[in-house]
Design an enzyme around this catalytic site. Structure first.
Site, PDB file in Angstrom:
ATOM      1  CE  LYS A   1     -14.260  -2.396  30.033  1.00 43.60           C
ATOM      2  NZ  LYS A   1     -15.625  -2.988  29.857  1.00 43.60           N
TER       3      LYS A   1
ATOM      4  CE1 TYR B   1     -18.248   1.733  31.542  1.00 38.71           C
ATOM      5  CE2 TYR B   1     -17.377   0.862  33.591  1.00 38.71           C
ATOM      6  CZ  TYR B   1     -17.369   0.908  32.204  1.00 38.71           C
ATOM      7  OH  TYR B   1     -16.496   0.129  31.488  1.00 38.71           O
TER       8      TYR B   1
ATOM      9  CG  PHE C   1     -24.964  -4.272  32.945  1.00 33.86           C
ATOM     10  CD1 PHE C   1     -23.988  -3.304  32.766  1.00 33.86           C
ATOM     11  CD2 PHE C   1     -25.970  -4.380  31.993  1.00 33.86           C
ATOM     12  CE1 PHE C   1     -23.990  -2.455  31.671  1.00 33.86           C
ATOM     13  CE2 PHE C   1     -25.989  -3.520  30.884  1.00 33.86           C
ATOM     14  CZ  PHE C   1     -24.999  -2.557  30.726  1.00 33.86           C
TER      15      PHE C   1
ATOM     16  NE  ARG D   1     -17.406   1.342  20.523  1.00 30.82           N
ATOM     17  CZ  ARG D   1     -18.010   0.998  21.672  1.00 30.82           C
ATOM     18  NH1 ARG D   1     -17.543   1.438  22.840  1.00 30.82           N
ATOM     19  NH2 ARG D   1     -19.043   0.204  21.670  1.00 30.82           N
TER      20      ARG D   1
ATOM     21  CB  THR E   1     -20.499  -5.114  24.168  1.00 31.67           C
ATOM     22  OG1 THR E   1     -20.650  -3.827  23.569  1.00 31.67           O
ATOM     23  CG2 THR E   1     -20.487  -4.994  25.671  1.00 31.67           C
TER      24      THR E   1
ATOM     25  NE  ARG F   1     -14.907  -4.732  24.477  1.00 30.14           N
ATOM     26  CZ  ARG F   1     -15.822  -3.770  24.480  1.00 30.14           C
ATOM     27  NH1 ARG F   1     -16.676  -3.662  23.473  1.00 30.14           N
ATOM     28  NH2 ARG F   1     -15.887  -2.920  25.483  1.00 30.14           N
TER      29      ARG F   1
ATOM     30  CG  ASN G   1     -15.865  -6.011  27.714  1.00 25.99           C
ATOM     31  OD1 ASN G   1     -15.199  -5.353  28.516  1.00 25.99           O
ATOM     32  ND2 ASN G   1     -16.983  -5.569  27.192  1.00 25.99           N
TER      33      ASN G   1
ATOM     34  CG  HIS H   1     -14.184   2.171  28.124  1.00 22.88           C
ATOM     35  ND1 HIS H   1     -15.558   2.163  28.176  1.00 22.88           N
ATOM     36  CD2 HIS H   1     -13.821   3.440  27.793  1.00 22.88           C
ATOM     37  CE1 HIS H   1     -16.010   3.390  27.899  1.00 22.88           C
ATOM     38  NE2 HIS H   1     -14.970   4.178  27.669  1.00 22.88           N
TER      39      HIS H   1
ATOM     40  CD  GLU I   1     -15.884   7.529  27.762  1.00 22.97           C
ATOM     41  OE1 GLU I   1     -17.006   7.020  27.857  1.00 22.97           O
ATOM     42  OE2 GLU I   1     -14.954   6.999  27.115  1.00 22.97           O
TER      43      GLU I   1
HETATM   44  P1  IDP Z   1     -19.178  -1.022  25.276  1.00 23.20           P
HETATM   45  O1  IDP Z   1     -18.104  -1.199  26.330  1.00 23.20           O
HETATM   46  O2  IDP Z   1     -18.997  -1.974  24.128  1.00 23.20           O
HETATM   47  O3  IDP Z   1     -19.318   0.413  24.838  1.00 23.20           O
HETATM   48  P2  IDP Z   1     -21.606  -0.630  26.810  1.00 23.20           P
HETATM   49  O4  IDP Z   1     -22.962  -0.990  26.332  1.00 23.20           O
HETATM   50  O5  IDP Z   1     -21.242   0.821  26.857  1.00 23.20           O
HETATM   51  O6  IDP Z   1     -20.552  -1.462  25.935  1.00 23.20           O
HETATM   52  O7  IDP Z   1     -21.446  -1.257  28.255  1.00 23.20           O
HETATM   53  C1  IDP Z   1     -20.370  -0.879  29.107  1.00 23.20           C
HETATM   54  C2  IDP Z   1     -19.781  -2.129  29.712  1.00 23.20           C
HETATM   55  O8  IDP Z   1     -20.769  -2.748  30.545  1.00 23.20           O
HETATM   56  C3  IDP Z   1     -19.412  -3.222  28.702  1.00 23.20           C
HETATM   57  O9  IDP Z   1     -18.110  -3.058  28.173  1.00 23.20           O
HETATM   58  C4  IDP Z   1     -19.525  -4.470  29.518  1.00 23.20           C
HETATM   59  O10 IDP Z   1     -18.332  -4.700  30.251  1.00 23.20           O
HETATM   60  C5  IDP Z   1     -20.646  -4.149  30.486  1.00 23.20           C
HETATM   61  N1  IDP Z   1     -21.916  -4.703  30.009  1.00 23.20           N
HETATM   62  C6  IDP Z   1     -22.652  -4.291  28.943  1.00 23.20           C
HETATM   63  N2  IDP Z   1     -23.771  -5.021  28.803  1.00 23.20           N
HETATM   64  C7  IDP Z   1     -23.738  -5.929  29.797  1.00 23.20           C
HETATM   65  C8  IDP Z   1     -24.637  -6.983  30.197  1.00 23.20           C
HETATM   66  O11 IDP Z   1     -25.683  -7.221  29.579  1.00 23.20           O
HETATM   67  N3  IDP Z   1     -24.259  -7.703  31.286  1.00 23.20           N
HETATM   68  C9  IDP Z   1     -23.111  -7.463  31.982  1.00 23.20           C
HETATM   69  N4  IDP Z   1     -22.251  -6.484  31.644  1.00 23.20           N
HETATM   70  C10 IDP Z   1     -22.556  -5.728  30.566  1.00 23.20           C
HETATM   71 MG    MG Z   2     -19.895   2.100  25.937  1.00 19.86          MG
END
Ligand code: IDP
Ligand code: MG
Length: 136
Positions: free
Chosen positions: A12, A52, A60, A88, A94, A105, A115, A118, A129
């Site tokens: 990212k 997304y 968010f 993963r 996350t 991460r 973070n 992805h 994807e």
């Molecule tokens: P993941 O990347 O671990 O699969 P997801 O729930 O798919 O997590 O969320 C996608 C991305 O959205 C996350 O990697 C993170 O950057 C962002 N994100 C997820 N939850 C939050 C939040 O509560 N606040 C701000 N950003 C978030």
């Molecule tokens: Mg995800």
């Protein structure tokens, strides 16, 4: 063994900005992933919104799409046995605060939004994807 899989990984903007891509790529190679395809791109907000889309109802979503389109990213097709789950696990939780020691991460993430990486969350989403970035 027939469960060779491919998964989409994205380095990212926060990690590319800090020039961490070679370090992160070497972590994948150390864990036995092959980098089958790779490109550095800078996507538009509209492309980020499409990528997304599953998160479009989340509070968010707008920030997330602004962020992913804020600077260059490195997208990769990673391949190994059980690539989806192994990636993963290598990525960690996350929120970097919750991520286990040794995960990407934990090592590189700055915050829940920045973070660093992805990774596809299922075999089905990995196909979708990978097509999103590499179908041409
Ligand atoms: P993941 O990347 O671990 O699969 P997801 O729930 O798919 O997590 O969320 C996608 C991305 O959205 C996350 O990697 C993170 O950057 C962002 N994100 C997820 N939850 C939050 C939040 O509560 N606040 C701000 N950003 C978030
Ligand atoms: Mg995800």
């Amino acid at each position: 063994m027939s469960n060779i899989e491919q998964t989409l990984s994205i380095i990212k903007p926060d990690a590319v900005e800090r020039d961490l891509q070679d370090q992160i790529k070497s972590e994948f190679l150390k864990k036995g992933f092959e980098i089958i395809k790779e490109k550095k791109i800078h996507i538009s907000k509209e492309e980020a919104e499409k990528f997304y889309k599953v998160h479009e109802t989340k509070p968010f979503y707008n920030d997330l799409c602004n962020y992913l389109s804020s600077g260059p990213i490195v997208v990769m097709a990673l391949q190994k046995r059980n690539a989806v789950i192994d990636n993963r696990n290598l990525m960690g939780a996350t929120n970097p605060k919750d991520a286990d020691e040794g995960t990407l991460r934990k090592k590189y993430g700055i915050s829940i939004d920045k973070n660093s990486v992805h990774g596809s969350d299922s075999i089905e989403n990995a196909k979708i994807e990978l097509d999103f970035f590499f179908k041409d």
